[in-house]
Design an enzyme around this catalytic site. Structure first.
Site, PDB file in Angstrom:
ATOM      1  N   HIS A  75       1.040  -9.601 -15.841  1.00  0.00           N
ATOM      2  CA  HIS A  75       2.175  -8.979 -15.144  1.00  0.00           C
ATOM      3  C   HIS A  75       3.478  -9.259 -15.900  1.00  0.00           C
ATOM      4  O   HIS A  75       4.341  -8.395 -16.003  1.00  0.00           O
ATOM      5  CB  HIS A  75       2.288  -9.511 -13.710  1.00  0.00           C
ATOM      6  CG  HIS A  75       1.095  -9.186 -12.857  1.00  0.00           C
ATOM      7  ND1 HIS A  75       0.530  -7.938 -12.828  1.00  0.00           N
ATOM      8  CD2 HIS A  75       0.359  -9.950 -12.003  1.00  0.00           C
ATOM      9  CE1 HIS A  75      -0.511  -7.942 -11.991  1.00  0.00           C
ATOM     10  NE2 HIS A  75      -0.636  -9.159 -11.486  1.00  0.00           N
ATOM     11  N   ASP A  90      -1.627   0.222 -14.627  1.00  0.00           N
ATOM     12  CA  ASP A  90      -2.828  -0.549 -14.290  1.00  0.00           C
ATOM     13  C   ASP A  90      -3.344  -1.302 -15.519  1.00  0.00           C
ATOM     14  O   ASP A  90      -3.173  -0.843 -16.648  1.00  0.00           O
ATOM     15  CB  ASP A  90      -3.898   0.417 -13.764  1.00  0.00           C
ATOM     16  CG  ASP A  90      -4.968  -0.302 -12.954  1.00  0.00           C
ATOM     17  OD1 ASP A  90      -4.811  -1.511 -12.670  1.00  0.00           O
ATOM     18  OD2 ASP A  90      -5.978   0.334 -12.612  1.00  0.00           O
ATOM     19  N   LEU A 141      19.208   8.184 -16.675  1.00  0.00           N
ATOM     20  CA  LEU A 141      17.856   8.151 -16.103  1.00  0.00           C
ATOM     21  C   LEU A 141      17.913   7.485 -14.727  1.00  0.00           C
ATOM     22  O   LEU A 141      18.697   6.568 -14.525  1.00  0.00           O
ATOM     23  CB  LEU A 141      16.923   7.317 -17.010  1.00  0.00           C
ATOM     24  CG  LEU A 141      15.482   7.161 -16.529  1.00  0.00           C
ATOM     25  CD1 LEU A 141      14.679   8.437 -16.825  1.00  0.00           C
ATOM     26  CD2 LEU A 141      14.781   5.965 -17.219  1.00  0.00           C
TER      27      LEU A 141
HETATM   28  C1  FPP Z   1      -1.818  -3.365 -11.820  1.00  0.00           C
HETATM   29  O1  FPP Z   1      -2.570  -4.173 -12.707  1.00  0.00           O
HETATM   30  C2  FPP Z   1      -0.460  -3.803 -11.767  1.00  0.00           C
HETATM   31  C3  FPP Z   1       0.193  -4.254 -10.651  1.00  0.00           C
HETATM   32  C4  FPP Z   1      -0.441  -4.319  -9.330  1.00  0.00           C
HETATM   33  C5  FPP Z   1       1.570  -4.714 -10.706  1.00  0.00           C
HETATM   34  C6  FPP Z   1       2.466  -3.962 -11.627  1.00  0.00           C
HETATM   35  C7  FPP Z   1       3.512  -4.879 -12.057  1.00  0.00           C
HETATM   36  C8  FPP Z   1       4.073  -4.912 -13.292  1.00  0.00           C
HETATM   37  C9  FPP Z   1       3.800  -3.928 -14.362  1.00  0.00           C
HETATM   38  C10 FPP Z   1       5.008  -5.989 -13.664  1.00  0.00           C
HETATM   39  C11 FPP Z   1       6.164  -6.098 -12.770  1.00  0.00           C
HETATM   40  C12 FPP Z   1       7.074  -4.965 -12.847  1.00  0.00           C
HETATM   41  C13 FPP Z   1       8.398  -5.097 -12.793  1.00  0.00           C
HETATM   42  C14 FPP Z   1       9.252  -3.891 -12.771  1.00  0.00           C
HETATM   43  C15 FPP Z   1       9.042  -6.408 -12.784  1.00  0.00           C
HETATM   44  P1  FPP Z   1      -3.794  -4.991 -12.130  1.00  0.00           P
HETATM   45  O2  FPP Z   1      -3.299  -6.359 -11.799  1.00  0.00           O
HETATM   46  O3  FPP Z   1      -4.414  -4.244 -11.000  1.00  0.00           O
HETATM   47  O4  FPP Z   1      -4.726  -5.029 -13.379  1.00  0.00           O
HETATM   48  P2  FPP Z   1      -6.318  -5.027 -13.366  1.00  0.00           P
HETATM   49  O5  FPP Z   1      -6.758  -3.675 -12.860  1.00  0.00           O
HETATM   50  O6  FPP Z   1      -6.641  -5.226 -14.798  1.00  0.00           O
HETATM   51  O7  FPP Z   1      -6.756  -6.154 -12.493  1.00  0.00           O
END
Ligand code: FPP
Length: 225
Positions: free
Chosen positions: A29, A12, A124
């Protein structure tokens, strides 16, 4: 000392990381995907860790603006193509949990192909939770068992979940919130929980190493005295 076999992470804080820098959320992201590589490589070379499960897209994430959802889909597709050499070099088997049927046929094909090509890798198992919700997975498992005429119990339930991953030892959430947000509800029954204020794009292998050290010192009783 506790053995750490399965680590699950709620990644997150990507959006906030980007916004704090005056950038669009999608840049967070993008940076987050780089951190996925660093953490996966660390876990692949850790003597105990066998499974790393990452919450990449929840059943709720479809509610985000269309542009962000589309970006995440594209990022994932490109990622799988680009990361194949890393999976092969580091001995990482690729797996998913979640209902993939909502994704484009192209992305579904890419996912299936990556699983097939990395099937023999042993250091892994990296599991991406995609269109994943813990309740959704449990309901689908119950339906599968019902269709097969199997009476469910605690020992056979895992067979009907999306993948056979075993129990989670450590669940880590970055980004400061302290909740598990429908992640791995069945497998995290006895997981040790770790919450860090670090935003996912700033998370490092060193921080994970420190959390593993803390995990090793925790007392796990599994309900006994
Ligand atoms: C949460 O941060 C993150 C996500 C909903 C997406 C997770 C994706 C990645 C880490 C990148 C893609 C992964 C791969 C494997 C290609 P948020 O957007 O909710 O952050 P915030 O809480 O600060 O708004």
């Amino acid at each position: 000392m506790n053995r750490v076999s399965h680590i699950a992470i709620i990644m997150d804080g990507n959006g906030r990381w980007a916004t704090q820098r005056g950038m669009q959320r999608i840049r967070g992201h993008e940076r987050g995907a780089e951190v996925v590589r660093e953490i996966t490589t660390y876990c692949a070379n850790h003597p105990e860790v066998e499974v790393l499960t990452l919450y990449a897209f929840s059943t709720e994430n479809w509610k985000r603006p269309k542009m962000e959802v589309e970006f995440l889909m594209k990022l994932l597709e490109n990622w799988l193509r680009k990361e194949l050499p890393t999976y092969q070099r580091e001995g990482v088997r690729f797996e998913t949990i979640g209902d993939l049927s909502k994704f484009s046929p192209r992305l579904q094909e890419r996912i299936a192909e990556t699983k097939e090509l990395t099937r023999g890798n042993r250091k892994l198992t990296q599991v991406l939770a995609l269109n994943y919700g813990g309740r959704d997975e449990i309901i689908r498992a119950c339906r599968k068992a019902c269709r097969a005429g199997v009476e469910l119990n605690e020992a056979n339930f895992e067979e009907f979940l999306d993948a056979d991953l075993g129990d989670v030892d450590m669940m880590v959430r970055t980004g400061g919130e302290q909740r598990i947000s429908n992640f791995l509800l069945w497998r995290a029954a006895y997981a040790e929980l770790f919450f860090t204020p670090t935003l996912w794009p700033d998370f490092t292998a060193q921080e994970l190493e420190r959390l593993i050290e803390e995990f090793k010192g925790r007392e796990r009783r599994f309900g006994a005295l």
